[in-house]
Design a protein around this motif. Structure first.
Motif, PDB file in Angstrom:
ATOM      1  N   SER A 144       0.827  -1.207   0.000  1.00  0.00           N
ATOM      2  CA  SER A 144       0.000   0.000   0.000  1.00  0.00           C
ATOM      3  C   SER A 144       0.864   1.261   0.000  1.00  0.00           C
ATOM      4  N   PRO A 145       0.710   2.128  -1.008  1.00  0.00           N
ATOM      5  CA  PRO A 145       1.443   3.401  -1.000  1.00  0.00           C
ATOM      6  C   PRO A 145       1.107   4.273   0.209  1.00  0.00           C
ATOM      7  N   VAL A 146      -0.130   4.205   0.665  1.00  0.00           N
ATOM      8  CA  VAL A 146      -0.546   4.999   1.827  1.00  0.00           C
ATOM      9  C   VAL A 146       0.193   4.532   3.082  1.00  0.00           C
ATOM     10  N   ILE A 147       0.303   3.215   3.251  1.00  0.00           N
ATOM     11  CA  ILE A 147       1.030   2.673   4.401  1.00  0.00           C
ATOM     12  C   ILE A 147       2.496   3.086   4.340  1.00  0.00           C
ATOM     13  N   ALA A 148       3.077   3.052   3.143  1.00  0.00           N
ATOM     14  CA  ALA A 148       4.476   3.459   2.979  1.00  0.00           C
ATOM     15  C   ALA A 148       4.660   4.923   3.384  1.00  0.00           C
ATOM     16  N   ILE A 149       3.719   5.783   2.988  1.00  0.00           N
ATOM     17  CA  ILE A 149       3.797   7.203   3.351  1.00  0.00           C
ATOM     18  C   ILE A 149       3.684   7.380   4.863  1.00  0.00           C
ATOM     19  N   LEU A 150       2.729   6.676   5.485  1.00  0.00           N
ATOM     20  CA  LEU A 150       2.507   6.823   6.923  1.00  0.00           C
ATOM     21  C   LEU A 150       3.733   6.409   7.727  1.00  0.00           C
ATOM     22  N   TRP A 151       4.368   5.301   7.342  1.00  0.00           N
ATOM     23  CA  TRP A 151       5.571   4.867   8.051  1.00  0.00           C
ATOM     24  C   TRP A 151       6.696   5.877   7.865  1.00  0.00           C
ATOM     25  N   SER A 152       6.812   6.454   6.662  1.00  0.00           N
ATOM     26  CA  SER A 152       7.858   7.443   6.413  1.00  0.00           C
ATOM     27  C   SER A 152       7.590   8.737   7.172  1.00  0.00           C
ATOM     28  N   LEU A 153       6.324   9.100   7.329  1.00  0.00           N
ATOM     29  CA  LEU A 153       5.988  10.283   8.118  1.00  0.00           C
ATOM     30  C   LEU A 153       6.318  10.072   9.588  1.00  0.00           C
ATOM     31  N   GLY A 154       6.181   8.827  10.050  1.00  0.00           N
ATOM     32  CA  GLY A 154       6.501   8.512  11.446  1.00  0.00           C
ATOM     33  C   GLY A 154       7.988   8.597  11.705  1.00  0.00           C
ATOM     34  N   VAL A 155       8.758   7.808  10.963  1.00  0.00           N
ATOM     35  CA  VAL A 155      10.226   7.808  11.069  1.00  0.00           C
ATOM     36  C   VAL A 155      10.791   7.665   9.663  1.00  0.00           C
ATOM     37  N   PRO A 156      11.529   8.658   9.171  1.00  0.00           N
ATOM     38  CA  PRO A 156      12.141   8.520   7.844  1.00  0.00           C
ATOM     39  C   PRO A 156      12.940   7.243   7.736  1.00  0.00           C
ATOM     40  N   SER A 157      12.741   6.515   6.630  1.00  0.00           N
ATOM     41  CA  SER A 157      13.400   5.240   6.305  1.00  0.00           C
ATOM     42  C   SER A 157      12.490   4.033   6.497  1.00  0.00           C
ATOM     43  N   LEU A 158      11.460   4.123   7.346  1.00  0.00           N
ATOM     44  CA  LEU A 158      10.605   2.955   7.580  1.00  0.00           C
ATOM     45  C   LEU A 158       9.785   2.604   6.346  1.00  0.00           C
ATOM     46  N   GLY A 159       9.469   3.595   5.507  1.00  0.00           N
ATOM     47  CA  GLY A 159       8.768   3.308   4.255  1.00  0.00           C
ATOM     48  C   GLY A 159       9.616   2.475   3.323  1.00  0.00           C
ATOM     49  N   GLN A 160      10.929   2.758   3.270  1.00  0.00           N
ATOM     50  CA  GLN A 160      11.849   1.979   2.438  1.00  0.00           C
ATOM     51  C   GLN A 160      12.015   0.560   2.989  1.00  0.00           C
ATOM     52  N   ILE A 161      12.097   0.442   4.304  1.00  0.00           N
ATOM     53  CA  ILE A 161      12.225  -0.885   4.917  1.00  0.00           C
ATOM     54  C   ILE A 161      10.959  -1.704   4.664  1.00  0.00           C
ATOM     55  N   TYR A 162       9.810  -1.058   4.690  1.00  0.00           N
ATOM     56  CA  TYR A 162       8.531  -1.705   4.382  1.00  0.00           C
ATOM     57  C   TYR A 162       8.539  -2.303   2.981  1.00  0.00           C
ATOM     58  N   GLN A 163       9.277  -1.676   2.048  1.00  0.00           N
ATOM     59  CA  GLN A 163       9.385  -2.169   0.668  1.00  0.00           C
ATOM     60  C   GLN A 163      10.510  -3.178   0.486  1.00  0.00           C
ATOM     61  N   HIS A 164      11.196  -3.539   1.548  1.00  0.00           N
ATOM     62  CA  HIS A 164      12.381  -4.404   1.512  1.00  0.00           C
ATOM     63  C   HIS A 164      13.507  -3.742   0.712  1.00  0.00           C
ATOM     64  N   ARG A 165      13.661  -2.453   0.916  1.00  0.00           N
ATOM     65  CA  ARG A 165      14.798  -1.713   0.353  1.00  0.00           C
ATOM     66  C   ARG A 165      15.695  -1.357   1.529  1.00  0.00           C
ATOM     67  N   LEU A 166      16.363  -2.394   2.036  1.00  0.00           N
ATOM     68  CA  LEU A 166      17.049  -2.301   3.318  1.00  0.00           C
ATOM     69  C   LEU A 166      18.290  -1.420   3.258  1.00  0.00           C
ATOM     70  N   LEU A 167      19.036  -1.491   2.167  1.00  0.00           N
ATOM     71  CA  LEU A 167      20.272  -0.722   2.054  1.00  0.00           C
ATOM     72  C   LEU A 167      20.005   0.762   2.208  1.00  0.00           C
ATOM     73  N   GLN A 168      19.081   1.281   1.421  1.00  0.00           N
ATOM     74  CA  GLN A 168      18.759   2.699   1.495  1.00  0.00           C
ATOM     75  C   GLN A 168      18.021   3.037   2.787  1.00  0.00           C
ATOM     76  N   GLY A 169      17.177   2.100   3.242  1.00  0.00           N
ATOM     77  CA  GLY A 169      16.405   2.341   4.456  1.00  0.00           C
ATOM     78  C   GLY A 169      17.285   2.533   5.684  1.00  0.00           C
ATOM     79  N   PHE A 170      18.222   1.615   5.909  1.00  0.00           N
ATOM     80  CA  PHE A 170      19.077   1.713   7.093  1.00  0.00           C
ATOM     81  C   PHE A 170      20.077   2.853   6.972  1.00  0.00           C
ATOM     82  N   PHE A 171      20.550   3.134   5.757  1.00  0.00           N
ATOM     83  CA  PHE A 171      21.437   4.278   5.552  1.00  0.00           C
ATOM     84  C   PHE A 171      20.713   5.572   5.923  1.00  0.00           C
ATOM     85  N   THR A 172      19.472   5.717   5.453  1.00  0.00           N
ATOM     86  CA  THR A 172      18.681   6.910   5.765  1.00  0.00           C
ATOM     87  C   THR A 172      18.374   6.994   7.253  1.00  0.00           C
ATOM     88  N   LEU A 173      18.080   5.857   7.874  1.00  0.00           N
ATOM     89  CA  LEU A 173      17.767   5.835   9.306  1.00  0.00           C
ATOM     90  C   LEU A 173      18.960   6.296  10.140  1.00  0.00           C
TER      91      LEU A 173
END
Length: 260
Positions: A144-173
């Motif tokens: 869900s794009p909406v879920i991805a947005i909500l997680w990113s609004l909560g903590v930047p990077s969680l939207g990427q982790i939700y998509q299994h884009r771990l490299l960019q997600g943890f780097f951003t976190l």
């Protein structure tokens, strides 16, 4: 009618255990704009992770020591003399060429990758659906794009982790934690909630704080756009699979009518 041969020359995606790069159409001007907002972000949107991460780290290093952000704050306040004093001109001259290179290179790469995408569409390139190894699993799935947005609004990077884009997600976190810590953003937020506006303002480090808006809104945009494109790729893979395995080879559609 014979089935069209699938090309392996231009794959559409790569399902790795650390990330899910996807080839899709992008607006080169929008990619260049994100490079203007923060060097490296345009490359990260394109899946050029090594180049993008290097540019992001360079931006943090050179901006921090040349005090570009602090100079911008003073110039916004109309204190031009103080802005001149805090900026290190020697480092600023190193900052500018790399900054403009990032904008130009991200635009050029976006144009090239759009051409590669069009070729992959024409050649009906394969789409990987699963990657299973001893240390993990990754799979193409609709999210869900909406879920991805909500997680990113909560903590930047969680939207990427939700998509299994771990490299960019943890780097951003990691960098988000660093920026929030050194900018004293959380302390300022607590004082603001308590109504102590003067203390909230004084505790902030504006040199670090100016990094935060770019990071925050970039992760929201990136999480949304990549979720949408991954969903399109999932639909494409399902359509290709059903057509190849269940559709009669003589089945065709002309002008909206089914011809048997």
């Amino acid at each position: 009618m014979a089935a069209r041969k699938t090309s392996t020359r231009l794959p559409r995606d790569y399902l790795g255990l650390l990330d899910t790069p996807v080839l899709h159409l992008r607006n080169p001007y929008l990619i260049a704009w994100w490079s203007v907002a923060f060097p490296g972000f345009g490359h990260l949107l394109l899946g050029k992770y090594f180049r993008g991460l290097v540019l992001v780290m360079w931006e943090f290093f050179i901006n921090q020591y040349s005090k570009v952000n602090a100079g911008m704050v003073y110039s916004f306040m109309g204190d031009i003399e103080t802005a001149k004093e805090v900026i290190d001109v020697k480092l600023l001259l190193l900052y500018m060429p790399v900054y403009f290179f990032g904008i130009w290179d991200s635009y050029r790469t976006a144009v090239d990758l759009n051409d590669e995408f069009k070729l992959s569409e024409r050649e009906n390139s394969p789409i990987r659906k699963y990657t299973i190894e001893s240390i993990g699993i990754n799979y193409l799935d609709k999210r869900s794009p909406v879920i991805a947005i909500l997680w990113s609004l909560g903590v930047p990077s969680l939207g990427q982790i939700y998509q299994h884009r771990l490299l960019q997600g943890f780097f951003t976190l990691i960098w988000t934690i660093i920026v929030v810590y050194y900018s004293h953003f959380m302390e300022a937020l607590v004082y603001l909630i308590q109504g102590d506006i003067e203390r909230s303002t004084n505790v902030l480090d504006m040199q670090w704080l100016l990094f935060l808006p770019s990071f925050y809104f970039y992760t929201v945009y990136d999480a949304y756009i990549n979720t949408v494109e991954i969903n399109k790729l999932f639909d494409k893979e399902q359509s290709t699979f059903l057509t190849k395995n269940f559709q009669d080879l003589d089945f065709k559609i002309l002008k909206g009518k089914v011809v048997e």
